[in-house]
Structures are given as structure tokens and as C-alpha cells.
Design a protein around this motif. Structure first.
Motif, PDB file in Angstrom:
ATOM      1  N   CYS A  19       6.017   8.191  -2.925  1.00 33.83           N
ATOM      2  CA  CYS A  19       6.505   7.910  -4.273  1.00 33.83           C
ATOM      3  C   CYS A  19       8.013   8.138  -4.263  1.00 33.83           C
TER       4      CYS A  19
ATOM      5  N   ILE B 115       3.704   4.185  -3.877  1.00 31.24           N
ATOM      6  CA  ILE B 115       2.767   4.608  -4.931  1.00 31.24           C
ATOM      7  C   ILE B 115       3.584   5.061  -6.149  1.00 31.24           C
TER       8      ILE B 115
ATOM      9  N   TYR C 269      -0.892   7.796   3.497  1.00 34.02           N
ATOM     10  CA  TYR C 269      -1.302   6.728   2.584  1.00 34.02           C
ATOM     11  C   TYR C 269      -0.101   6.054   1.942  1.00 34.02           C
TER      12      TYR C 269
ATOM     13  N   LEU D 200      -6.767   9.590  -5.792  1.00 38.80           N
ATOM     14  CA  LEU D 200      -6.134   8.331  -6.207  1.00 38.80           C
ATOM     15  C   LEU D 200      -7.150   7.452  -6.937  1.00 38.80           C
TER      16      LEU D 200
ATOM     17  N   GLU E  82       0.627   7.032 -11.016  1.00 40.41           N
ATOM     18  CA  GLU E  82      -0.606   7.165 -10.238  1.00 40.41           C
ATOM     19  C   GLU E  82      -0.773   8.607  -9.722  1.00 40.41           C
TER      20      GLU E  82
ATOM     21  N   ARG F 178       0.812  -1.214   0.000  1.00 39.30           N
ATOM     22  CA  ARG F 178       0.000   0.000   0.000  1.00 39.30           C
ATOM     23  C   ARG F 178       0.849   1.269   0.000  1.00 39.30           C
TER      24      ARG F 178
END
Length: 354
Positions: free
Chosen positions: A117, A42, A114, A73, A46, A39
Motif C-alpha cells: 500500500c 492494495i 501479496y 483481505l 482495503e 494484484r
């Protein structure tokens, strides 16, 4: 053919940045739980989709460090994406630190991370989107009712008590201030910005670090000794209480005698002249609990860390105030005292704090 080469070059660059940004270290940090690992990381693609290629219209704001974008997202979560401006090793270290800490924190009054990157030169953090600005904005802009101020103080104390005593390795935030307390649509508080935070190993009472924090909120003992303990957060929280009571800015306030906000507040409290500095709205809307909150603030900003209460004691005292406010009939006095390791709140030696 050219298109393929271009694509391959971009892929290699993303991979280079990923490794440069300690991707493997991050994977180690989150690999203890596979679901977090999947999770938390990312892709750049995205985030580009989420922000319409970091379109200017998606900018939420920014400071010296970089720009924050609002994005959606693919799983429809609305997020805030922190995109730093420049490559500074210290910022990459703080980024790693923030991911390591927030990936292990789960509390309704702490901003949710969350993911991140790692495919850009400077890594990006992706948080839940908190829609209503900061405590600083509300307090020094439109003002807040006393009930909201008391509730925000309770929520913030809960999150700090959780960080200090409910997670597996205690976490010290190290930069508690009204700008780092975000508010959502219901004015629920969310503590943010863990870039400067530190773990404290269970067997130790503190760590020696380079001093970091914000003028006006910074624990003077930490400033002088470089020794960081949970009580450094308690001091900063005490400053927040003073700010909530007075609606004055801790980093810029100076009394006619040249005293800081905290020193002035402590002196006026000792002299029984707090009305000179309290926000008129607090005087108007607050009841007997205002004096109790002031007393608690003074306990939190004691010069010596050992004379301050713990965040758990602070949380329990504030909750007790709210409970008594809701349930005790008018005119009934409900004394609330905190004992810190060496001081009862009623016996605070004011001379130590000025």
C-alpha cells in the motif's frame, strides 16, 4: 459540502503519498506483468477493512521499525501487514527493494508477498500470514526435534539455492538468521525479510555495498571488504547450522576463552570434542548425520568465500543426508563429501576458520 471537501483532501493526501513512495517506480517494476501490477498495489481502504482500522487486537507484534498486523483481505487471504513507524528514506528504499525482489520470487520456502500500500506516508507491505513464529522462537523456546531441525535446514537451503541460481538475476538475501526464518503450522520454513537483499548481475561475481547484516551471522570477509557475494549467505547459513546443532545464540554466545560461537564450534570440531557444545537433544536423537551436518557447517563458515561450498552444493548434501537417513540400513556408512571450488570438505584447513 464539508464532507466532500474532507473526502477530497484525504484523496489528495493519499495521492501525494502514493507518488512520494515512488508509486510510479513500483508500477514500472511490476508493469512487465500486468497481472502483478493489478494484484500488487492494495488500497489503504482495503487494509483498514482487513484490520478493523488497525485495531490493537490485530497486532501480531513489532519492533523498533514498526508494527505487524494480522488482517483478512476481501479475497479471504489471511495476511500480515507490516506498518513502519516513521518516515526514513532508507526504509522507503528498503521497502521498494523488497517489493522489487519478492514480486519476482515464487518458492514454497520463501514468504509470499501479496502486495503493498503506497497511500500512507510510510508504505506498507502485505505478506502471507505465517502462523507459527520464527525458528529462533522454537529453537530457543520449546526446542525442536532433530528431525525437524534437519528438515528446516534443508528447506532453508533450498530457498537460498533458488535465490542464488534459479531466478533470472541472482538474489543475495544478506540477513539470514533464525529470526528471519518463519514457521507455519506444520513447521515448514519460510525465509522472510528481504529489505536488505541485493541483486547480483549475471556477469559479476559480487557487488560492493555498505555492510549490512546481524552480528554473529555476518560474513567476516564481507565485513572487512564490503564485497557482497553469494558466499556471504552461505556463511550465514553455516551459522544457522551451528545454531541448530548447539541451540546457542550466535549473537550473544561467548566461550570461557572469549571465542564466538562459530570460532568455538570450529575449534571443538577440529579437536574432535564437539560433544562439549552440541545440544543434548541432538546427541540423543541424531544419528551419524549429525557429524556430517557439523562438517558441512564448518565448510560454510570458512574464512575465505572461495573455500565455502555453493548453496546448491549445501542443498544437495543435506538432501543426501536425509535420503541416506531414510533408506540406508543401520551400520552401513554412506560417505558424503562436498567440493567447494578449492576445498574438499574432508580436507578443510581448520586454521583458516579460527
Amino acid at each position: 459540502m464539508m464532507q466532500k471537501l474532507k473526502h477530497e483532501k484525504a484523496r489528495k493526501l493519499r495521492r501525494k503519498f502514493f507518488e512520494q513512495n515512488r508509486g510510479q517506480l513500483l508500477q514500472q517494476l511490476v508493469s512487465q506483468r500486468a497481472d502483478i501490477a493489478e494484484r500488487m498495489i492494495i488500497s489503504l481502504e482495503e487494509l483498514e477493512k482487513a484490520t478493523n482500522n488497525f485495531d490493537k487486537s490485530r497486532e501480531l507484534g513489532g519492533g523498533g521499525h514498526g508494527i505487524v498486523y494480522k488482517g483478512i483481505l476481501s479475497d479471504l487471504h489471511v495476511v500480515a501487514i507490516k506498518k513502519p513507524k516513521m518516515v526514513v528514506q532508507k526504509e522507503i528504499d528498503e521497502f521498494i527493494n523488497e517489493v522489487a525482489i519478492l514480486s519476482q520470487v515464487n518458492h514454497r520456502n520463501v514468504v509470499k508477498l501479496y502486495g503493498c500500500c503506497l497511500e500512507t506516508e510510510v508504505p506498507m507491505l502485505v505478506y502471507e500470514f505465517v502462523s507459527n513464529g520464527t525458528l529462533y522462537d522454537h529453537l530457543h523456546g520449546a526446542s525442536l526435534s532433530w528431525n525437524n531441525r534437519l528438515r528446516i535446514a534443508i528447506e532453508t537451503s533450498k530457498s537460498l539455492a533458488y535465490l542464488h541460481s534459479a531466478v533470472s538475476i541472482p538474489i543475495i538475501h544478506r540477513d539470514i538468521k533464525s529470526v528471519n526464518i518463519l514457521l507455519d503450522d506444520t513447521l515448514t520454513s519460510k525465509v522472510a525479510d528481504f529489505g536488505a537483499s541485493r541483486y547480483i548481475p549475471m556477469e559479476k561475481s559480487g557487488v560492493t555495498t555498505m555492510v549490512q547484516g546481524t552480528v554473529g551471522y555476518l560474513d567476516p570477509m564481507y565485513f572487512y571488504t564490503s564485497r557482497l557475494t553469494e558466499k556471504s549467505d552461505v556463511y550465514s547459513f553455516g551459522v544457522i547450522l551451528v545454531e541448530l546443532l548447539t541451540r546457542k545464540k550466535p549473537f550473544s554466545y561467548m566461550s570461557s576463552e572469549g571465542d564466538s560461537l562459530v570460532a568455538c564450534f570450529v575449534t571443538l570440531f577440529a579437536e574432535g570434542r564437539l560433544l562439549h557444545i552440541l545440544d543434548p537433544r541432538v546427541i540423543e536423537e541424531g544419528g551419524p548425520e549429525v557429524e556430517k551436518v557439523a562438517m558441512l557447517a564448518v565448510a560454510c563458515v570458512q574464512l575465505k568465500g572461495e573455500d565455502r561450498p555453493t548453496m546448491r552444493q549445501v542443498e544437495m548434501t543435506l538432501e543426501g543426508l536425509q535420503t541416506s537417513k531414510e533408506h540406508v540400513p543401520d551400520g552401513e556408512n554412506n560417505e558424503i563429501a562436498i567440493s567447494s571450488p578449492s576445498t574438499n570438505i574432508d580436507e578443510i584447513n581448520m586454521d583458516d576458520s579460527t
